[in-house]
Design a protein around this motif. Structure first.
Motif, short mmCIF file in Angstrom:
data_model
loop_
_atom_site.label_atom_id
_atom_site.label_comp_id
_atom_site.label_asym_id
_atom_site.label_seq_id
_atom_site.Cartn_x
_atom_site.Cartn_y
_atom_site.Cartn_z
N LEU A 47 -4.19 -13.03 8.20
CA LEU A 47 -4.27 -13.18 9.65
C LEU A 47 -4.10 -11.84 10.36
N LEU A 48 -3.20 -11.00 9.88
CA LEU A 48 -3.01 -9.68 10.49
C LEU A 48 -4.26 -8.81 10.32
N LYS A 49 -4.87 -8.89 9.14
CA LYS A 49 -6.11 -8.14 8.91
C LYS A 49 -7.22 -8.64 9.83
N ALA A 50 -7.26 -9.95 10.07
CA ALA A 50 -8.27 -10.53 10.96
C ALA A 50 -8.09 -10.03 12.39
N LYS A 51 -6.89 -9.59 12.73
CA LYS A 51 -6.62 -9.01 14.05
C LYS A 51 -6.81 -7.49 14.03
N ASN A 52 -7.50 -7.01 13.01
CA ASN A 52 -7.81 -5.60 12.84
C ASN A 52 -6.61 -4.70 12.63
N GLU A 53 -5.53 -5.24 12.08
CA GLU A 53 -4.40 -4.39 11.70
C GLU A 53 -4.80 -3.68 10.41
N PRO A 54 -4.61 -2.37 10.34
CA PRO A 54 -5.06 -1.60 9.16
C PRO A 54 -4.10 -1.73 7.98
N ILE A 55 -4.05 -2.92 7.40
CA ILE A 55 -3.19 -3.18 6.24
C ILE A 55 -4.08 -3.17 5.00
N MET A 56 -3.61 -2.45 3.99
CA MET A 56 -4.37 -2.37 2.75
C MET A 56 -3.51 -2.88 1.60
N ALA A 57 -4.13 -3.68 0.76
CA ALA A 57 -3.46 -4.15 -0.45
C ALA A 57 -3.75 -3.15 -1.56
N THR A 58 -2.70 -2.61 -2.16
CA THR A 58 -2.85 -1.70 -3.29
C THR A 58 -2.19 -2.32 -4.50
N SER A 59 -2.31 -1.67 -5.64
CA SER A 59 -1.68 -2.20 -6.85
C SER A 59 -0.16 -2.17 -6.75
N GLY A 61 1.48 -2.72 -3.77
CA GLY A 61 1.90 -3.58 -2.66
C GLY A 61 1.08 -3.30 -1.42
N TYR A 62 1.53 -3.83 -0.29
CA TYR A 62 0.83 -3.66 0.98
C TYR A 62 1.29 -2.39 1.68
N VAL A 63 0.33 -1.71 2.31
CA VAL A 63 0.65 -0.52 3.11
C VAL A 63 -0.04 -0.62 4.46
N TYR A 64 0.63 -0.10 5.46
CA TYR A 64 0.04 0.00 6.79
C TYR A 64 -0.62 1.36 6.86
N MET A 65 -1.91 1.38 7.11
CA MET A 65 -2.67 2.63 7.09
C MET A 65 -2.74 3.23 8.49
N GLU A 66 -1.85 4.18 8.73
CA GLU A 66 -1.91 4.90 10.00
C GLU A 66 -3.24 5.63 10.05
N LYS A 67 -3.71 5.89 11.24
CA LYS A 67 -4.93 6.66 11.36
C LYS A 67 -4.68 8.03 10.74
N GLU A 68 -5.60 8.45 9.88
CA GLU A 68 -5.43 9.73 9.21
C GLU A 68 -5.68 10.86 10.19
#
Length: 177
Positions: A47-59, A61-68
């Motif tokens: 649901l958070l990803k559907a709201k365009n929150e930049p969350i990425m699933a990695t091996s 765990g989950y990380v919030y991807m700040e704008k680089e």
């Protein structure tokens, strides 16, 4: 947290935990913090990803991807190697201060398949490889007999040039004929 958080309050709580964390957080860790099941967390992340929150699933765990920062440089490289050289390839790249963001293969049915890698140092490479072995997961490159692409990023073009040259010397880089 002793009380179970509900709905939007829980998702906001998860989002804040991810934003504040310097390390990936597993679904189990988030579930424990929010006093819910891991499956509820999976739904919340969706649901958070559907709201365009930049969350990425990695091996890891989950990380919030700040704008680089705009100072990051990216390049896509074509690579080839057998599965047993994966760790060597990733370590070579991160040793130059370069991040491996993802891996992409061209599947005959699905087209391009891309998966997050997100490793920037030897520790992260080790954790990534440990998860592959622990879960007995196949590498995407195994579907294409070792051929794959990586998106790599660095602070400057020189790092990307250096790592590309090192990959070429080690026999990893696919060189057009």
């Amino acid at each position: 947290m002793s009380d179970k958080l509900l709905g939007e309050d829980r998702r906001n709580y998860i989002l804040n935990l991810l934003k504040q964390s310097q390390e990936p957080l597993t679904g189990s860790e988030l579930a424990k913090q929010a006093n819910v099941s891991r499956q509820v967390i999976v739904g919340d992340i969706t649901l958070l990803k559907a709201k365009n929150e930049p969350i990425m699933a990695t091996s890891q765990g989950y990380v919030y991807m700040e704008k680089e920062p705009a100072t990051k440089f990216e390049r896509i490289i074509a690579s080839y190697h057998p599965p047993e050289r994966t760790e060597e390839e990733l370590q070579l790249i991160v040793d130059y201060g370069v991040t491996v963001k993802d891996v992409t293969i061209e599947h005959p049915i699905y087209g391009d398949l891309k998966a997050s890698v997100m490793v920037s140092n030897r520790r992260e490479v080790g954790l990534f490889m440990e998860q592959i072995k622990k879960k007995k997961a196949a590498l995407l490159s195994e579907l294409t007999e070792g051929y794959h692409l990586h998106t790599i990023s660095a602070q400057n073009e020189e790092q990307l040039d250096e790592v590309e040259e090192a990959l070429k010397r080690a026999g990893f880089l696919v060189i057009p004929s």
